[in-house]
Design a protein around this motif. Structure first.
Motif, PDB file in Angstrom:
ATOM      1  N   VAL A  17     -11.419   0.878   4.322  1.00  0.00           N
ATOM      2  CA  VAL A  17     -10.368   0.983   2.345  1.00  0.00           C
ATOM      3  C   VAL A  17      -9.951   0.054   2.533  1.00  0.00           C
ATOM      4  CG1 VAL A  17      -8.612   1.687   2.306  1.00  0.00           C
ATOM      5  CG2 VAL A  17      -9.471   3.931   3.635  1.00  0.00           C
ATOM      6  N   VAL A  18     -10.026  -1.382   3.109  1.00  0.00           N
ATOM      7  CA  VAL A  18      -9.624  -2.407   2.715  1.00  0.00           C
ATOM      8  C   VAL A  18     -10.340  -3.340   1.541  1.00  0.00           C
ATOM      9  CG1 VAL A  18      -8.775  -4.975   3.978  1.00  0.00           C
ATOM     10  CG2 VAL A  18      -7.548  -2.478   5.077  1.00  0.00           C
ATOM     11  N   LYS A  22     -10.665  -1.857  -1.948  1.00  0.00           N
ATOM     12  CA  LYS A  22      -9.656  -2.453  -2.460  1.00  0.00           C
ATOM     13  C   LYS A  22      -9.519  -3.743  -2.942  1.00  0.00           C
ATOM     14  CE  LYS A  22      -6.084   1.048   0.417  1.00  0.00           C
ATOM     15  NZ  LYS A  22      -4.828   0.928   1.161  1.00  0.00           N
ATOM     16  N   GLY A  54     -12.221  -3.552  -5.332  1.00  0.00           N
ATOM     17  CA  GLY A  54     -11.140  -3.203  -6.798  1.00  0.00           C
ATOM     18  C   GLY A  54     -10.218  -4.442  -7.341  1.00  0.00           C
ATOM     19  N   THR A  55      -9.617  -5.150  -6.668  1.00  0.00           N
ATOM     20  CA  THR A  55      -9.278  -6.247  -7.201  1.00  0.00           C
ATOM     21  C   THR A  55      -9.537  -7.203  -7.895  1.00  0.00           C
ATOM     22  OG1 THR A  55      -7.421  -6.083  -4.913  1.00  0.00           O
ATOM     23  CG2 THR A  55      -7.467  -8.048  -6.814  1.00  0.00           C
ATOM     24  N   CYS A 112     -10.670  -5.298 -10.648  1.00  0.00           N
ATOM     25  CA  CYS A 112      -9.882  -5.896 -11.951  1.00  0.00           C
ATOM     26  C   CYS A 112      -9.372  -7.123 -12.859  1.00  0.00           C
ATOM     27  CB  CYS A 112      -8.522  -5.225 -11.487  1.00  0.00           C
ATOM     28  SG  CYS A 112      -8.212  -3.323 -11.377  1.00  0.00           S
ATOM     29  N   THR A 136      -4.816  -5.452 -11.623  1.00  0.00           N
ATOM     30  CA  THR A 136      -4.648  -6.599 -10.593  1.00  0.00           C
ATOM     31  C   THR A 136      -4.072  -7.146  -9.491  1.00  0.00           C
ATOM     32  OG1 THR A 136      -6.438  -7.934 -12.223  1.00  0.00           O
ATOM     33  CG2 THR A 136      -5.832  -9.364 -10.275  1.00  0.00           C
ATOM     34  N   LEU A 142      -2.912  -4.051  -6.813  1.00  0.00           N
ATOM     35  CA  LEU A 142      -4.077  -3.741  -6.026  1.00  0.00           C
ATOM     36  C   LEU A 142      -4.278  -5.002  -4.839  1.00  0.00           C
ATOM     37  CD1 LEU A 142      -7.138  -1.928  -8.053  1.00  0.00           C
ATOM     38  CD2 LEU A 142      -6.604  -1.111  -6.026  1.00  0.00           C
ATOM     39  N   VAL A 151      -1.616  -4.175  -2.531  1.00  0.00           N
ATOM     40  CA  VAL A 151      -1.618  -3.630  -1.608  1.00  0.00           C
ATOM     41  C   VAL A 151      -2.866  -4.089  -0.246  1.00  0.00           C
ATOM     42  CG1 VAL A 151      -2.937  -1.263  -1.409  1.00  0.00           C
ATOM     43  CG2 VAL A 151      -1.213  -1.268  -3.333  1.00  0.00           C
ATOM     44  N   THR A 152      -3.752  -4.663  -1.008  1.00  0.00           N
ATOM     45  CA  THR A 152      -4.786  -5.193  -0.409  1.00  0.00           C
ATOM     46  C   THR A 152      -4.360  -5.826   0.741  1.00  0.00           C
ATOM     47  OG1 THR A 152      -6.728  -4.804  -2.344  1.00  0.00           O
ATOM     48  CG2 THR A 152      -7.326  -6.183  -0.197  1.00  0.00           C
ATOM     49  N   ASP A 189      -2.423  -4.313   3.455  1.00  0.00           N
ATOM     50  CA  ASP A 189      -3.616  -3.420   4.761  1.00  0.00           C
ATOM     51  C   ASP A 189      -4.149  -5.038   5.458  1.00  0.00           C
ATOM     52  OD1 ASP A 189      -3.432  -1.707   3.656  1.00  0.00           O
ATOM     53  OD2 ASP A 189      -5.254  -0.974   2.215  1.00  0.00           O
ATOM     54  N   TYR A 241      -5.653   8.036   5.884  1.00  0.00           N
ATOM     55  CA  TYR A 241      -5.773   6.325   5.357  1.00  0.00           C
ATOM     56  C   TYR A 241      -5.515   5.417   5.775  1.00  0.00           C
ATOM     57  CZ  TYR A 241      -8.987   9.304   2.249  1.00  0.00           C
ATOM     58  OH  TYR A 241      -9.481  10.299   1.241  1.00  0.00           O
TER      59      TYR A 241
END
Length: 135
Positions: A10-11, A14, A17-18, A21, A44, A47, A50-51, A54, A117
């Motif tokens: 999951v990390v 993310k 995704g960062t 972006c 960006t 995300l 959030v990353t 985590d 999650y």
């Protein structure tokens, strides 16, 4: 001691995704597309935050004989004795064709919510483990 944490996959998703972006931000800069720049920039930043959470506070919940420790705020920790916990509940809802299951730990003053999650495994077994550990 039982520990539940955000899964590494999951990390990684993310973080990917960062990065995507961020590449879109660079595209917006090079192409002179202000809308793409703003949208990708906001995505960006969100995300990345959030990353970062985590990574910094990967362990969301831990439990031992004395009580539980939960993440509070961005990356803070709060120790809660078993006697302070009023209720441990699993809330299951269906919305828009999707089923969500959330672990709720109610202390009277606060409610701490955890998803699959956050915990790295299904919520129901975690709730069962907590209820067995609770004196």
């Amino acid at each position: 001691m039982n520990v539940w944490q955000v899964p590494a996959k999951v990390v990684a998703v993310k973080a990917a995704g960062t990065l995507i972006c961020l590449l879109l931000v660079l595209y917006g800069l090079l192409a002179g597309d202000l809308r793409a720049l703003i949208l990708a920039g906001v995505a960006t930043v969100v995300l990345a935050a959030v990353t970062a959470r985590d990574v910094v506070a990967r362990v969301r919940l831990s439990a031992d004989q004395g009580g539980i420790t939960v993440v509070e705020g961005f990356a803070g920790r709060r120790r809660i004795a078993w006697g302070e916990i009023e209720r441990i509940k699993v809330d299951e809802r269906a919305r828009y064709g999707l089923r969500t299951t959330i672990l709720e730990i109610d202390t009277g003053d606060d409610v701490h919510l955890f998803s699959q999650y956050d915990l790295g495994e299904p919520v129901v077994p975690v709730a069962e483990t907590l209820m067995r550990m609770r004196p």
